[in-house]
Design an enzyme around this catalytic site. Sequence first.
Site, mmCIF file in Angstrom:
data_model
loop_
_atom_site.group_PDB
_atom_site.id
_atom_site.type_symbol
_atom_site.label_atom_id
_atom_site.label_comp_id
_atom_site.label_asym_id
_atom_site.label_seq_id
_atom_site.Cartn_x
_atom_site.Cartn_y
_atom_site.Cartn_z
ATOM 1 N N CYS A 35 -44.331 -11.832 -14.888
ATOM 2 C CA CYS A 35 -44.788 -10.302 -14.682
ATOM 3 C C CYS A 35 -46.127 -10.169 -14.464
ATOM 4 C CB CYS A 35 -44.090 -9.412 -15.645
ATOM 5 S SG CYS A 35 -44.978 -9.546 -17.345
ATOM 6 N N ASP A 37 -48.345 -9.776 -16.749
ATOM 7 C CA ASP A 37 -49.051 -8.774 -17.849
ATOM 8 C C ASP A 37 -49.734 -9.718 -18.821
ATOM 9 O OD1 ASP A 37 -47.949 -6.847 -16.372
ATOM 10 O OD2 ASP A 37 -46.378 -6.258 -17.671
ATOM 11 N N CYS A 60 -47.610 -3.252 -18.198
ATOM 12 C CA CYS A 60 -46.591 -2.176 -17.800
ATOM 13 C C CYS A 60 -46.708 -1.271 -18.907
ATOM 14 C CB CYS A 60 -45.128 -2.789 -17.696
ATOM 15 S SG CYS A 60 -44.282 -3.202 -19.285
ATOM 16 N N CYS A 104 -41.554 -7.261 -23.065
ATOM 17 C CA CYS A 104 -42.787 -6.757 -23.165
ATOM 18 C C CYS A 104 -43.144 -6.590 -24.671
ATOM 19 C CB CYS A 104 -42.743 -5.355 -22.633
ATOM 20 S SG CYS A 104 -41.907 -5.336 -20.895
HETATM 21 FE FE1 FES Z 1 -44.323 -7.820 -18.320
HETATM 22 FE FE2 FES Z 1 -43.789 -5.655 -19.310
HETATM 23 S S1 FES Z 1 -43.320 -6.052 -17.389
HETATM 24 S S2 FES Z 1 -44.746 -7.243 -20.406
#
Ligand code: FES
Length: 147
Positions: A35, A37, A60, A104
């Site tokens: 993702c 992040d 996110c 997450c």
């Molecule tokens: Fe990857 Fe939340 S979508 S940490």
Amino acid sequence: MALYSDKVMDHFMNPRNVGCIENADGIGEIGNAKCGDIMKIYLKIENDIIVDAKFETFGCGSAIASSSMATELIMGKPVSQALELTNKAVVEALDGLPAHKVHCSVLAEEAIKNALKDYFDKNGIPYDAEQFKETDHEALHDHVHGE
Ligand code: FES
């Protein structure tokens, strides 16, 4: 039912402990390649107690809420307890996350573990390397998305 609990929304809209700590005793950074992040955790540790914890999260809303809650959960706790913080405990404290957002919360657990490992390394404190094995994020991500 709303997708996100009131607690998730609260910690996303008003995150606690945002920022960095100058001269932190331990810094941990972790990213999820899928993702994109990234979460960074800073710890101030005195006499084996987490006296301050801050985070910078480029990610996110669930990652921000997880970082906020995770730093709250370890504040004032001994290092040994912070080490035991699981992503499950973070999810429970947030009154749940949707299944596809559970990964997450894993970032929060691992960023804290990395910061503690950094603290141990910097201070020559022995530890069991097994404790710091990283989760296979891709597998977790695939799993929760049923890909
Ligand atoms: Fe990857 Fe939340 S979508 S940490």
